[in-house]
Design a protein around this motif. Structure first.
Motif, PDB file in Angstrom:
ATOM      1  N   LEU A 130      -0.113  -5.911   8.085  1.00 27.94           N
ATOM      2  CA  LEU A 130       0.754  -5.012   8.724  1.00 27.94           C
ATOM      3  C   LEU A 130       0.859  -3.909   8.107  1.00 27.94           C
ATOM      4  O   LEU A 130       1.004  -2.746   8.545  1.00 27.94           O
ATOM      5  CB  LEU A 130       2.424  -5.922   8.577  1.00 27.94           C
ATOM      6  CG  LEU A 130       3.530  -5.181   9.330  1.00 27.94           C
ATOM      7  CD1 LEU A 130       3.214  -4.629  10.537  1.00 27.94           C
ATOM      8  CD2 LEU A 130       4.615  -5.965   8.956  1.00 27.94           C
ATOM      9  N   ALA A 131       0.851  -3.887   6.632  1.00 27.16           N
ATOM     10  CA  ALA A 131       0.986  -2.556   5.815  1.00 27.16           C
ATOM     11  C   ALA A 131      -0.502  -1.526   6.302  1.00 27.16           C
ATOM     12  O   ALA A 131       0.050  -0.535   6.572  1.00 27.16           O
ATOM     13  CB  ALA A 131       0.743  -2.721   4.337  1.00 27.16           C
ATOM     14  N   GLU A 132      -1.637  -2.196   6.298  1.00 25.35           N
ATOM     15  CA  GLU A 132      -2.695  -1.367   7.040  1.00 25.35           C
ATOM     16  C   GLU A 132      -2.393  -0.767   8.392  1.00 25.35           C
ATOM     17  O   GLU A 132      -2.545   0.488   8.568  1.00 25.35           O
ATOM     18  CB  GLU A 132      -3.805  -2.367   6.988  1.00 25.35           C
ATOM     19  CG  GLU A 132      -5.037  -1.672   7.356  1.00 25.35           C
ATOM     20  CD  GLU A 132      -6.242  -2.516   7.342  1.00 25.35           C
ATOM     21  OE1 GLU A 132      -7.305  -2.005   7.617  1.00 25.35           O
ATOM     22  OE2 GLU A 132      -6.282  -3.713   7.479  1.00 25.35           O
ATOM     23  N   LYS A 133      -1.891  -1.557   9.025  1.00 28.33           N
ATOM     24  CA  LYS A 133      -1.491  -1.186  10.567  1.00 28.33           C
ATOM     25  C   LYS A 133      -0.323   0.024  10.531  1.00 28.33           C
ATOM     26  O   LYS A 133      -0.669   1.055  11.348  1.00 28.33           O
ATOM     27  CB  LYS A 133      -0.956  -2.133  11.315  1.00 28.33           C
ATOM     28  CG  LYS A 133      -0.436  -1.826  12.839  1.00 28.33           C
ATOM     29  CD  LYS A 133       0.250  -3.195  13.553  1.00 28.33           C
ATOM     30  CE  LYS A 133       0.432  -2.578  15.035  1.00 28.33           C
ATOM     31  NZ  LYS A 133       1.294  -3.921  15.514  1.00 28.33           N
ATOM     32  N   ARG A 134       0.479  -0.184   9.633  1.00 32.24           N
ATOM     33  CA  ARG A 134       1.751   1.108   9.673  1.00 32.24           C
ATOM     34  C   ARG A 134       0.950   2.110   8.712  1.00 32.24           C
ATOM     35  O   ARG A 134       1.192   3.309   9.472  1.00 32.24           O
ATOM     36  CB  ARG A 134       2.775   0.537   8.749  1.00 32.24           C
ATOM     37  CG  ARG A 134       3.706  -0.324   9.431  1.00 32.24           C
ATOM     38  CD  ARG A 134       4.667  -0.765   8.644  1.00 32.24           C
ATOM     39  NE  ARG A 134       5.602  -1.756   9.440  1.00 32.24           N
ATOM     40  CZ  ARG A 134       6.701  -2.403   8.909  1.00 32.24           C
ATOM     41  NH1 ARG A 134       7.181  -2.184   7.639  1.00 32.24           N
ATOM     42  NH2 ARG A 134       7.377  -3.141   9.592  1.00 32.24           N
ATOM     43  N   ILE A 135       0.134   2.070   8.002  1.00 27.61           N
ATOM     44  CA  ILE A 135      -0.643   3.271   7.421  1.00 27.61           C
ATOM     45  C   ILE A 135      -1.454   3.764   8.489  1.00 27.61           C
ATOM     46  O   ILE A 135      -1.580   5.162   8.548  1.00 27.61           O
ATOM     47  CB  ILE A 135      -1.232   2.826   6.322  1.00 27.61           C
ATOM     48  CG1 ILE A 135      -0.372   2.440   5.006  1.00 27.61           C
ATOM     49  CG2 ILE A 135      -2.420   4.020   5.542  1.00 27.61           C
ATOM     50  CD1 ILE A 135      -1.152   1.880   3.980  1.00 27.61           C
ATOM     51  N   MET A 178      -3.816   1.858 -13.402  1.00 34.68           N
ATOM     52  CA  MET A 178      -3.789   0.605 -12.798  1.00 34.68           C
ATOM     53  C   MET A 178      -4.875  -0.228 -12.911  1.00 34.68           C
ATOM     54  O   MET A 178      -5.124  -1.441 -13.161  1.00 34.68           O
ATOM     55  CB  MET A 178      -3.508   0.526 -11.286  1.00 34.68           C
ATOM     56  CG  MET A 178      -3.030  -0.784 -10.743  1.00 34.68           C
ATOM     57  SD  MET A 178      -1.634  -1.551 -11.418  1.00 34.68           S
ATOM     58  CE  MET A 178      -0.217  -0.865 -10.710  1.00 34.68           C
ATOM     59  N   GLN A 179      -6.072   0.191 -12.860  1.00 34.01           N
ATOM     60  CA  GLN A 179      -7.439  -0.260 -13.089  1.00 34.01           C
ATOM     61  C   GLN A 179      -7.471  -0.726 -14.419  1.00 34.01           C
ATOM     62  O   GLN A 179      -8.208  -1.877 -14.965  1.00 34.01           O
ATOM     63  CB  GLN A 179      -8.379   0.543 -12.575  1.00 34.01           C
ATOM     64  CG  GLN A 179      -8.527   0.968 -11.179  1.00 34.01           C
ATOM     65  CD  GLN A 179      -9.561   1.938 -10.784  1.00 34.01           C
ATOM     66  OE1 GLN A 179     -10.061   2.527 -11.536  1.00 34.01           O
ATOM     67  NE2 GLN A 179      -9.602   2.210  -9.336  1.00 34.01           N
ATOM     68  N   LEU A 217       3.193   4.695  -1.773  1.00 31.58           N
ATOM     69  CA  LEU A 217       3.279   4.905  -3.142  1.00 31.58           C
ATOM     70  C   LEU A 217       2.647   3.507  -4.027  1.00 31.58           C
ATOM     71  O   LEU A 217       1.870   3.625  -4.823  1.00 31.58           O
ATOM     72  CB  LEU A 217       4.636   5.150  -3.771  1.00 31.58           C
ATOM     73  CG  LEU A 217       5.021   6.613  -3.717  1.00 31.58           C
ATOM     74  CD1 LEU A 217       6.496   6.638  -4.193  1.00 31.58           C
ATOM     75  CD2 LEU A 217       4.067   7.571  -4.564  1.00 31.58           C
ATOM     76  N   HIS A 218       2.969   2.471  -3.171  1.00 34.61           N
ATOM     77  CA  HIS A 218       2.479   1.211  -3.663  1.00 34.61           C
ATOM     78  C   HIS A 218       0.849   1.182  -3.614  1.00 34.61           C
ATOM     79  O   HIS A 218       0.184   0.920  -4.712  1.00 34.61           O
ATOM     80  CB  HIS A 218       2.899  -0.157  -2.892  1.00 34.61           C
ATOM     81  CG  HIS A 218       2.255  -1.257  -3.268  1.00 34.61           C
ATOM     82  ND1 HIS A 218       2.283  -2.052  -4.391  1.00 34.61           N
ATOM     83  CD2 HIS A 218       1.185  -2.092  -2.402  1.00 34.61           C
ATOM     84  CE1 HIS A 218       1.616  -3.163  -4.363  1.00 34.61           C
ATOM     85  NE2 HIS A 218       0.867  -3.253  -3.310  1.00 34.61           N
ATOM     86  N   TYR A 219       0.402   1.552  -2.788  1.00 30.03           N
ATOM     87  CA  TYR A 219      -1.249   1.695  -2.503  1.00 30.03           C
ATOM     88  C   TYR A 219      -1.932   2.704  -3.117  1.00 30.03           C
ATOM     89  O   TYR A 219      -3.017   2.609  -3.825  1.00 30.03           O
ATOM     90  CB  TYR A 219      -1.754   1.612  -1.066  1.00 30.03           C
ATOM     91  CG  TYR A 219      -1.565   0.099  -0.449  1.00 30.03           C
ATOM     92  CD1 TYR A 219      -2.309  -0.830  -0.729  1.00 30.03           C
ATOM     93  CD2 TYR A 219      -0.347  -0.232   0.389  1.00 30.03           C
ATOM     94  CE1 TYR A 219      -2.227  -2.173  -0.318  1.00 30.03           C
ATOM     95  CE2 TYR A 219      -0.194  -1.472   0.774  1.00 30.03           C
ATOM     96  CZ  TYR A 219      -1.212  -2.503   0.363  1.00 30.03           C
ATOM     97  OH  TYR A 219      -1.007  -3.347   1.084  1.00 30.03           O
ATOM     98  N   LEU A 220      -1.199   3.738  -3.324  1.00 30.22           N
ATOM     99  CA  LEU A 220      -1.678   4.918  -4.329  1.00 30.22           C
ATOM    100  C   LEU A 220      -1.597   4.487  -5.783  1.00 30.22           C
ATOM    101  O   LEU A 220      -2.654   4.814  -6.290  1.00 30.22           O
ATOM    102  CB  LEU A 220      -0.718   6.409  -4.127  1.00 30.22           C
ATOM    103  CG  LEU A 220      -0.842   6.896  -2.918  1.00 30.22           C
ATOM    104  CD1 LEU A 220       0.367   7.923  -2.687  1.00 30.22           C
ATOM    105  CD2 LEU A 220      -2.125   7.460  -2.827  1.00 30.22           C
ATOM    106  N   LYS A 221      -0.661   3.758  -6.016  1.00 29.74           N
ATOM    107  CA  LYS A 221      -0.656   3.310  -7.661  1.00 29.74           C
ATOM    108  C   LYS A 221      -1.770   2.389  -7.814  1.00 29.74           C
ATOM    109  O   LYS A 221      -2.434   2.267  -8.903  1.00 29.74           O
ATOM    110  CB  LYS A 221       0.648   2.687  -7.995  1.00 29.74           C
ATOM    111  CG  LYS A 221       1.881   3.513  -8.307  1.00 29.74           C
ATOM    112  CD  LYS A 221       3.005   2.692  -8.358  1.00 29.74           C
ATOM    113  CE  LYS A 221       4.244   3.727  -8.617  1.00 29.74           C
ATOM    114  NZ  LYS A 221       5.506   3.259  -8.761  1.00 29.74           N
TER     115      LYS A 221
END
Length: 111
Positions: free
Chosen positions: A33-38, A59-60, A49-53
């Motif tokens: 769902l997140a992918e679809k919304r993006i 984070m790595q 922001l979640h996926y950017l972080k």
């Protein structure tokens, strides 16, 4: 051919048998769902922001640190088990030497 107005439906997955598998199903659906919304451009700032972080160097590094800590904990656990096994072998060897030298009767071997 499909018409544009026809909706494509995904086959429904079977119900989960365990809580863990159910949780994994829900996580997978949430990520989809997140992918679809993006892709549609309707994602919230928080979601972006979640996926950017997740893509940051920090984070790595934190992920690599956690993986190293997990591996260290596994190694410590294995070391403790090996130490217990070694202690048991030493006890058995001492008993065997005692029996061989005549200091311990064979009947006392099971103590």
């Amino acid at each position: 051919m499909r018409r544009k107005s026809e909706k494509v439906t995904k086959p429904k997955s079977p119900p989960a048998l365990t809580l863990e598998s159910r949780e994994n199903q829900m996580i997978a659906k949430s990520v989809d769902l997140a992918e679809k919304r993006i892709e549609e451009g309707t994602a919230s700032d928080t979601l972006l922001l979640h996926y950017l972080k997740l893509g940051t160097t920090r984070m790595q590094l934190e992920k690599a640190k956690l993986e190293a800590e997990v591996e260290l904990a596994r190694a410590k656990s294995a070391s403790i088990k090996e130490q217990d096994n070694a202690e048991q072998l030493y006890r058995e060897a001492i008993k065997a030497f005692g029996i061989y030298t005549g200091n311990v009767d064979e009947d006392e071997e099971d103590d």
